[in-house]
Scaffold this motif. Sequence first.
Motif, PDB file in Angstrom:
ATOM      1  N   HIS A 186      48.852  30.172  42.003  1.00 14.46           N
ATOM      2  CA  HIS A 186      48.850  30.594  40.597  1.00 14.46           C
ATOM      3  C   HIS A 186      50.162  31.296  40.271  1.00 14.46           C
ATOM      4  N   VAL A 193      41.333  33.860  41.725  1.00 21.32           N
ATOM      5  CA  VAL A 193      41.747  32.456  41.823  1.00 21.32           C
ATOM      6  C   VAL A 193      41.224  31.837  43.117  1.00 21.32           C
ATOM      7  N   TYR A 246      46.920  28.290  37.027  1.00 21.77           N
ATOM      8  CA  TYR A 246      46.724  27.963  38.437  1.00 21.77           C
ATOM      9  C   TYR A 246      46.738  26.454  38.652  1.00 21.77           C
TER      10      TYR A 246
END
Length: 306
Positions: free
Chosen positions: A60, A94, A18
């Motif tokens: 990501h 994320v 990411y």
Amino acid sequence: MQVTKDYMRVSDGHELYYERYEPSSPIGHIHLIHGMAEHIGRYMKFVDYLVSLGFIVSAHDQRGHGKTAERNGMLGYFADNDGFERIVEDARTVIKEAQQVTGNLPLILFGHSMGSFVARRYMQLYSEGISRVVLSGTGGDPGTSGRLGLALAIASAKTQGKQEISKTLGQLTFGSFNKPFMGEGSSYAWLTRDKEAVAKYESDPWCGFESTNQFYVDLFSGLAIINKPAEVDKIRKDLPVLLISGAMDPVGDFGNGVFSSAKQFNDKGMSNVKVYLAEQDRHELLNELDSQLHYELIGNWMCGND
């Protein structure tokens, strides 16, 4: 600007690559979800533009893509089971990590192509935590063809193996996309009119790869889920959604699939759904000849200038 590039371990042990870009005085948080057979490295010009507006941007490489696949997987493969739901939860993980930095800043989702399908599922599950959504290059309900594709993918995964590359399913799914553009010398001309952008895509080892039988099981399963009326009905009714596509994008059935998706939202009582079709443009508006126009339109909408 502060830049973070790292890997994050998620619940099943998979490590996701990411990136996060933080301006000094942020006004919001945008998370980008890329499409099939590409990676977040292709979005850096757009990231720079969003950061210039004052947004923190996170993104990501999804499972089976880019640096995530290079680290702990194979290109074109999500997981042994429930791959589509896993990639949705990956995005959730994320985003939650980024929110340790962004705090209570409003979250905007930007999903392109397959990433738009992920974003649509995210909307169904977590719309209360989203301020706005941009669906770029999305498609409509594949209906019977989607059900047939899923059945074939399941049979192929069972007989040939989940990790076996499926040229047949790839051809059935995407084989017709380039027919209107056959005279342009590239099988990826359907992506954009910009020949330089097409050439970059063709030369990128993390773009345009063939995917596995199980990938198509997951893709068609995901399309079935996001188009179920009961699932669409879970989205909060006042969530602002912008569907933006090229009028010559075969993924959106040249506009028909885009409008049918918008109608699906409207039919469930969503009150702030807008469609923008760019004449002559194809699948990747961010890489089109008039991309700056689309940057500005998206940026204005993200800033609330509807």
